[in-house]
Scaffold this active site. Sequence first.
Site, short mmCIF file in Angstrom:
data_model
loop_
_atom_site.label_atom_id
_atom_site.label_comp_id
_atom_site.label_asym_id
_atom_site.label_seq_id
_atom_site.Cartn_x
_atom_site.Cartn_y
_atom_site.Cartn_z
N HIS A 23 0.94 5.41 1.09
CA HIS A 23 0.42 6.46 1.95
C HIS A 23 0.58 7.80 1.23
CE1 HIS A 23 0.64 4.10 5.82
NE2 HIS A 23 1.49 3.40 5.07
N HIS A 33 0.84 -1.21 0.00
CA HIS A 33 0.00 0.00 0.00
C HIS A 33 0.87 1.25 0.00
CE1 HIS A 33 0.80 -0.96 4.24
NE2 HIS A 33 0.59 0.32 4.52
#
Length: 145
Positions: free
Chosen positions: A109, A107
Site C-alpha cells: 500500500h 501487496h
Amino acid sequence: MSLHGAYDPDNIFAKILRGEIPSVKVWEDDEVLAFMDVFPQSEGHVLVVSKTSKARTLLDMEPEVLTRLTAAVQRTARAVEKALKPEGFSLMQFNGEAGGQTVFHLHFHIVPRWADRAMKGHGHAPMADVEHLKALASRIVAELD
C-alpha cells in the site's frame, strides 16, 4: 488466515489480474500491476502487486520477484509524491490476519499523508467514486519516470 497456507486463486487480486474484476490501473508491465485502492485510506492510495508470484505473504515471496516489486513500489511512490504533493506517505504491507492482512496475495500500500487530514482505517474506508480514482490515476501516470 494464518501466515501459512495455500494460495487461493480466487482472491480478489487474482481476479483483478485475470481481468475478471475491473480496477483503476495506474500502470503495469509484464510483472507488476499498480492500481488504485477502491477503499482508499487517503486520497491517492495505490496498491502494487506482483503479476507473476502466488505469494500470500512476505515469507512466501521469491527474492528476485520481491526485488522487482520493491523497485515498482518506489517508482510508483515517486509518481504519487510528484502528482499529489503529500507531506508524507505511509508504505504498508500486512502479513497474516493478525497482522492486518485482508487479501492473501502479497501487496504493498502506498498511502499519501497530509498533516491536516486523518487517515481512514485499513479495511474501514468507504468505497471511492471510480471517476475520481481515474482522475487521480491519470495525475499519477503523468508523473511516472
